[in-house]
Design a protein around this motif. Structure first.
Motif, mmCIF file in Angstrom:
data_model
loop_
_atom_site.group_PDB
_atom_site.id
_atom_site.type_symbol
_atom_site.label_atom_id
_atom_site.label_comp_id
_atom_site.label_asym_id
_atom_site.label_seq_id
_atom_site.Cartn_x
_atom_site.Cartn_y
_atom_site.Cartn_z
ATOM 1 N N LEU A 80 0.842 -1.197 0.000
ATOM 2 C CA LEU A 80 0.000 0.000 0.000
ATOM 3 C C LEU A 80 0.871 1.239 0.000
ATOM 4 N N ASP A 81 0.319 2.332 -0.517
ATOM 5 C CA ASP A 81 1.011 3.608 -0.359
ATOM 6 C C ASP A 81 0.566 4.249 0.953
ATOM 7 N N ARG A 82 1.099 5.428 1.255
ATOM 8 C CA ARG A 82 0.828 6.054 2.547
ATOM 9 C C ARG A 82 -0.637 6.407 2.749
ATOM 10 N N SER A 83 -1.380 6.541 1.661
ATOM 11 C CA SER A 83 -2.798 6.847 1.776
ATOM 12 C C SER A 83 -3.665 5.605 1.882
ATOM 13 N N GLY A 84 -3.039 4.446 1.853
ATOM 14 C CA GLY A 84 -3.785 3.201 1.988
ATOM 15 C C GLY A 84 -4.254 2.608 0.684
ATOM 16 N N VAL A 85 -3.828 3.191 -0.431
ATOM 17 C CA VAL A 85 -4.205 2.667 -1.747
ATOM 18 C C VAL A 85 -3.317 1.475 -2.089
ATOM 19 N N ALA A 192 -7.794 -1.124 10.289
ATOM 20 C CA ALA A 192 -6.450 -1.688 10.252
ATOM 21 C C ALA A 192 -6.489 -3.127 9.762
ATOM 22 N N ALA A 193 -7.500 -3.878 10.206
ATOM 23 C CA ALA A 193 -7.622 -5.270 9.775
ATOM 24 C C ALA A 193 -7.825 -5.357 8.269
ATOM 25 N N ALA A 194 -8.637 -4.468 7.725
ATOM 26 C CA ALA A 194 -8.865 -4.464 6.279
ATOM 27 C C ALA A 194 -7.594 -4.080 5.533
ATOM 28 N N GLU A 253 3.348 11.043 10.002
ATOM 29 C CA GLU A 253 2.333 12.099 9.897
ATOM 30 C C GLU A 253 1.823 12.181 8.463
ATOM 31 N N GLY A 254 0.513 12.232 8.325
ATOM 32 C CA GLY A 254 -0.106 12.316 7.013
ATOM 33 C C GLY A 254 -0.438 10.967 6.398
ATOM 34 N N TRP A 255 -0.052 9.883 7.039
ATOM 35 C CA TRP A 255 -0.383 8.556 6.537
ATOM 36 C C TRP A 255 -1.832 8.220 6.891
#
Length: 377
Positions: A80-85, A192-194, A253-255
């Protein structure tokens, strides 16, 4: 064989050595500093590889028991990237060749396979004296001694047996892991689990990352990786848990909250694990009656091979002792020559994995790594 074989350390490598020797009718004694088999938790998930760890378990006659503790779905991987993508998804179709198992369960299988009296708990090694002709006398903290015709140091990163062979000591690698846990994650921490999914999560950028595994009991076990100077790590050690969590979370920060929750929502005190390593390719001259295996021999930065190499070292040392009969020195020479070669190659590979994880091109370098090593995460 009438040799008195003494193994220091009841980790996976030392237990594998004792078990494979037992399979061939050869007795050994394992001395362990911990007071009992249940003295502490034994860590998280391990991916056990076909070409080394699984071969060791087959030699130990424990493959069926190993197969029974495999965590279904554990070979799945996500980047994943920092944005969760999601940048990469690899499902677990059962063909990856690196099934995940809980370290504690694997250790239990090995312990249960040894005859009564093999393990001597509560024996912390304090000194070793050479007696000549390859024999050694071990002194333990409670005053007991033991003599060895063959002494094997399977006692990890800070081995007390290693100085008999080499002055090499582990050096700080520049990398810190902060270990955290979230429990009953699907209910208490669904985001978080997802993010973690059914297997392993890699959310990384240059110099830092959040790595996590789903465990069979519904827990999420995370390792937060940071490239930091040792002074920063030592200062952090003096802080309490909330201060450590705050300092580590501040690096992200920002994640996405789904990712930072693996830090901020930790339900057990964070564990600081500064990563140390021995020089890649270190060797020592053949020293009568003593050798090393696992981290005691070739501590490297984590890259998924440490436990596998320890298991394989144990099985291969046992095989060499069986093959060479009463010629212990020939057995040790053969074992060490092969062990030196494979451990150097794996240390180099570990550096490549770390660069893929945390190097200047991360996370794209990690995606490239996966593309070139299908099923290797």
């Amino acid at each position: 064989m009438s040799r008195n074989i003494v193994i220091v350390g009841a980790g996976l490598g030392g237990l594998a050595l004792a078990r494979v020797l037992h399979v061939h009718g050869i007795a050994s004694t394992v001395y362990e500093a911990e007071p009992s088999r249940d003295a502490r938790a034994q860590g998280g998930m391990l991916d056990i590889h076909e070409h080394n760890g699984q071969r060791a378990l087959q030699a130990a006659g424990l493959f069926d028991a190993f197969d029974a503790i495999i965590h279904a779905g554990g070979q799945a991987s996500r980047v994943l990237d920092r944005s969760g993508v999601a940048l990469l998804e690899e499902a677990d179709d059962g063909s990856g060749g690196r099934p995940e198992v809980p370290r504690g369960e694997l250790r239990r299988i090995l312990l249960d396979s040894l005859p009564e009296g093999t393990l001597r708990w509560g024996h912390k090694l304090t000194s070793v004296t050479a007696l000549g002709n390859g024999r050694h006398r071990l002194q333990f903290s409670q005053g007991e001694t033991a003599d060895a015709d063959l002494l094997v140091g399977a006692d990890g990163a800070w081995s007390r047996v290693r100085p008999l062979l080499t002055p090499a000591v582990p050096a700080y690698s520049g990398m810190l892991y902060v270990e955290t846990h979230l429990f009953d994650a699907d209910t208490q921490h669904p985001l978080a689990a997802a993010a973690v999914g059914s297997g392993a999560l890699f959310a990384v950028e240059p110099g830092k990352g959040i790595l996590a595994h789903r465990e069979p009991n519904g827990a999420l076990h995370a390792y937060v990786a940071l490239r930091k100077p040792l002074e920063w790590v030592e200062q952090l050690k003096g802080d309490d848990s909330p201060a450590i969590i705050s300092a580590v979370a501040g690096e992200f920060e920002g994640w996405a909250p789904a990712l930072t929750a693996l830090i901020t929502a930790a339900q057990a005190p964070p564990v600081l694990r500064p990563i140390y390593a021995l020089p890649a390719g270190q060797r020592w001259p053949r020293t009568p009656g003593v050798t090393l295996l696992g981290d005691a021999a070739h501590l490297a930065i984590p890259a998924g091979e440490g436990a596998n190499l320890a298991l394989f070292d144990g099985a291969e040392l046992a095989a060499a002792l069986v093959a060479h009969g009463d010629d212990t020195e020939a057995a040790l020479a053969a074992y060490e020559q092969a062990m030196f070669t494979r451990s150097e190659a794996e240390a180099v590979a570990a550096e490549e994995v770390t660069e893929a994880l945390l190097g200047a091109r991360s996370p794209h370098s990690l995606i490239d790594f996966f593309a070139g090593h299908v099923g290797a995460a």
